[in-house]
Structures are given as structure tokens and as C-alpha cells.
Enzyme design. Structure first.
Site, mmCIF file in Angstrom:
data_model
loop_
_atom_site.group_PDB
_atom_site.id
_atom_site.type_symbol
_atom_site.label_atom_id
_atom_site.label_comp_id
_atom_site.label_asym_id
_atom_site.label_seq_id
_atom_site.Cartn_x
_atom_site.Cartn_y
_atom_site.Cartn_z
ATOM 1 N N ARG A 84 0.980 3.506 -4.668
ATOM 2 C CA ARG A 84 -0.327 3.656 -5.261
ATOM 3 C C ARG A 84 -1.363 2.758 -4.599
ATOM 4 O O ARG A 84 -2.558 2.958 -4.723
ATOM 5 C CB ARG A 84 -0.247 3.263 -6.744
ATOM 6 N N GLY A 85 -0.903 1.726 -3.940
ATOM 7 C CA GLY A 85 -1.775 0.644 -3.483
ATOM 8 C C GLY A 85 -2.951 1.030 -2.606
ATOM 9 O O GLY A 85 -3.963 0.347 -2.586
ATOM 10 N N ASP B 195 -2.107 -0.273 2.226
ATOM 11 C CA ASP B 195 -2.923 -1.335 1.641
ATOM 12 C C ASP B 195 -2.674 -2.672 2.327
ATOM 13 O O ASP B 195 -3.591 -3.368 2.727
ATOM 14 C CB ASP B 195 -2.696 -1.436 0.114
ATOM 15 N N ASP C 151 3.277 -6.543 4.884
ATOM 16 C CA ASP C 151 3.805 -7.873 4.596
ATOM 17 C C ASP C 151 5.001 -8.122 5.517
ATOM 18 O O ASP C 151 4.828 -8.567 6.653
ATOM 19 C CB ASP C 151 4.170 -7.873 3.103
ATOM 20 N N GLY D 234 6.695 -5.755 6.840
ATOM 21 C CA GLY D 234 6.668 -4.670 7.828
ATOM 22 C C GLY D 234 7.787 -3.654 7.601
ATOM 23 O O GLY D 234 7.853 -2.636 8.288
ATOM 24 N N THR E 254 8.442 -1.587 5.005
ATOM 25 C CA THR E 254 8.004 -0.295 4.482
ATOM 26 C C THR E 254 7.403 0.559 5.593
ATOM 27 O O THR E 254 7.813 1.704 5.814
ATOM 28 C CB THR E 254 6.956 -0.488 3.351
ATOM 29 N N LYS F 120 -0.316 -9.507 6.698
ATOM 30 C CA LYS F 120 0.131 -10.906 6.617
ATOM 31 C C LYS F 120 1.123 -11.137 7.751
ATOM 32 O O LYS F 120 2.346 -11.051 7.544
ATOM 33 C CB LYS F 120 0.848 -11.152 5.286
ATOM 34 N N ASP G 166 -1.679 -4.550 -6.719
ATOM 35 C CA ASP G 166 -1.317 -4.905 -8.095
ATOM 36 C C ASP G 166 -0.435 -6.143 -8.201
ATOM 37 O O ASP G 166 0.188 -6.582 -7.226
ATOM 38 C CB ASP G 166 -0.558 -3.749 -8.740
HETATM 39 P P1 IMP Z 1 6.344 -4.735 3.258
HETATM 40 O O1 IMP Z 1 7.411 -3.690 3.369
HETATM 41 O O2 IMP Z 1 6.940 -6.098 2.995
HETATM 42 O O3 IMP Z 1 5.408 -4.773 4.427
HETATM 43 O O4 IMP Z 1 5.610 -4.431 1.924
HETATM 44 C C1 IMP Z 1 4.414 -3.844 1.784
HETATM 45 C C2 IMP Z 1 4.183 -3.564 0.314
HETATM 46 O O5 IMP Z 1 4.452 -4.737 -0.489
HETATM 47 C C3 IMP Z 1 2.712 -3.260 0.094
HETATM 48 O O6 IMP Z 1 2.452 -1.876 0.236
HETATM 49 C C4 IMP Z 1 2.499 -3.761 -1.324
HETATM 50 O O7 IMP Z 1 2.855 -2.779 -2.254
HETATM 51 C C5 IMP Z 1 3.463 -4.928 -1.472
HETATM 52 N N1 IMP Z 1 2.780 -6.238 -1.237
HETATM 53 C C6 IMP Z 1 3.009 -7.098 -0.229
HETATM 54 N N2 IMP Z 1 2.210 -8.182 -0.315
HETATM 55 C C7 IMP Z 1 1.452 -7.995 -1.416
HETATM 56 C C8 IMP Z 1 0.398 -8.781 -2.044
HETATM 57 O O8 IMP Z 1 -0.019 -9.871 -1.600
HETATM 58 N N3 IMP Z 1 -0.156 -8.243 -3.166
HETATM 59 C C9 IMP Z 1 0.240 -7.045 -3.701
HETATM 60 N N4 IMP Z 1 1.208 -6.290 -3.139
HETATM 61 C C10 IMP Z 1 1.811 -6.757 -2.012
#
Ligand code: IMP
Length: 169
Positions: free
Chosen positions: A38-39, A94, A97, A99, A101, A125, A153
Site C-alpha cells: 500500500r505504501g 515508497d 530499505d 532491497g 523486496t 536507505k 505506515d
Molecule cells: P526492503 O525489502 O527492506 O527494502 O523493504 C521495503 C519495505 O519495508 C517498504 O516498502 C516499506 O513497506 C517497509 N519499510 C522500510 N523502511 C521503512 C520505514 O522507515 N518506514 C515505513 N516502512 C518502511
């Protein structure tokens, strides 16, 4: 408690720049925007309006990791309605983080043989990366802090805020 971290105006100005860059890159060719819910809903709505071109909007619902960060498991709860074979795909995220996903989504969509496959994330990040992933368009690179608002969220709350905020405890 939280406080503003990136203001509405800063977001608006950056999205206008991203929109110009993207419009320039695709030069009127069709873009299938793959919006990860949803982000990304708020960012995607503003980004779509900033692109001067031929934009198709589609959505995916995927779960990011829960608990075990390194598992890299991503579940698809809702898949695309569009067939992306031989089309220009732009994934709209959105925040990137770890990476994990985005890496998984890229794998899944690549296997469907799009004409091109690029990524655009409002936030990144880089210091948190577990998987190095190429993000073509980044709104803001931020340090390692938890942010909310403008789609993002904390336990499903705060997505409606018109700016990006940081938790202050
Ligand atoms: P990744 O797979 O760790 O890159 O995760 C990405 C997903 O984690 C994003 O689409 C968000 O849903 C969630 N996420 C990561 N960091 C944050 C944050 O600081 N605030 C809110 N959601 C976050």
C-alpha cells in the site's frame, strides 16, 4: 510523537523533477507504472500526474519480510492486471530499505520479458542494504531512520499524512 522530516513542498518539488526526468527518458513511449501497494499509493498518484506522457497504472500487493530479514521471501497477494510482455515497466516503490523486496519483484517481473524494466523509489536507505539493487530514480536518500507519512505506515497508521515524518519516541 513525530515531527516533519521532508515537507510537502520538498516532496512536491522533487516529484516535479522526477516527472521531468522520466518524461524525458521515455519520450512519449508508453510506461506501465507498477505501483506497489500500500505504501506507494500517494507517491504514485503524484508521480503519475508529474509525467507528461503515455502512462498506464497497475498495482501489485506484496508482503515484505516479516521477522527474518534475510529470508528474502516476498509473497504476492495481488498480481498485475496488465500483461507486461514487451512493454516499458516502471516499478514505483515508497522506500527501499534492505532491497530484498525490490530485488524479488524485479526477478518476478523480469521473467515476464518486459521491453524495459526500471525502478523509481521515493526514498532510499542505502546504509541498510542487504541486496544491492539498482534504483534508477530516487527521490531522497536518507539515513537509517524510521519514517512515516505520505503512504508510509507504522502498524498501518500515519499513511494519510501529507508529509514524511520521523518518529521522535
Ligand atoms: P526492503 O525489502 O527492506 O527494502 O523493504 C521495503 C519495505 O519495508 C517498504 O516498502 C516499506 O513497506 C517497509 N519499510 C522500510 N523502511 C521503512 C520505514 O522507515 N518506514 C515505513 N516502512 C518502511
Amino acid at each position: 510523537m513525530y515531527k516533519v522530516f521532508i515537507s510537502e513542498l520538498q516532496i512536491k518539488e522533487r516529484i516535479a523533477q522526477l516527472g521531468e526526468e522520466i518524461s524525458e527518458k521515455y519520450k512519449g513511449e508508453e510506461i506501465v507504472m507498477v505501483v506497489l501497494l500500500r505504501g506507494s499509493f500517494m507517491f504514485a498518484a503524484d508521480l503519475a500526474r508529474a509525467i507528461d506522457g503515455n502512462v498506464i497504472v497497475d498495482f501489485m500487493v506484496v508482503s515484505s519480510y516479516q521477522g527474518m530479514e534475510t529470508s528474502g521471501e516476498v509473497r504476492i497477494f495481488k498480481d498485475l492486471a496488465e500483461n507486461i510482455h514487451d512493454r516499458n515497466v516502471l516499478i514505483v516503490e515508497d522506500i527501499v530499505d534492505t532491497g530484498l523486496t525490490l530485488t524479488k519483484i524485479l526477478e518476478v517481473l523480469k521473467s515476464r520479458n518486459p521491453k524495459s524494466l526500471e525502478t523509481c523509489s521515493l526514498l532510499s536507505k542505502p546504509s541498510r542494504r542487504i541486496k544491492q539493487v539498482d534504483i534508477k530514480y530516487v527521490g531522497f536518500s536518507i539515513e537509517d531512520k524510521f519514517v512515516i507519512g505520505y503512504g508510509l505506515d507504522l502498524d498501518q497508521k500515519y499513511r494519510h499524512l501529507p508529509y514524511i515524518a520521523e518518529m521522535t519516541g
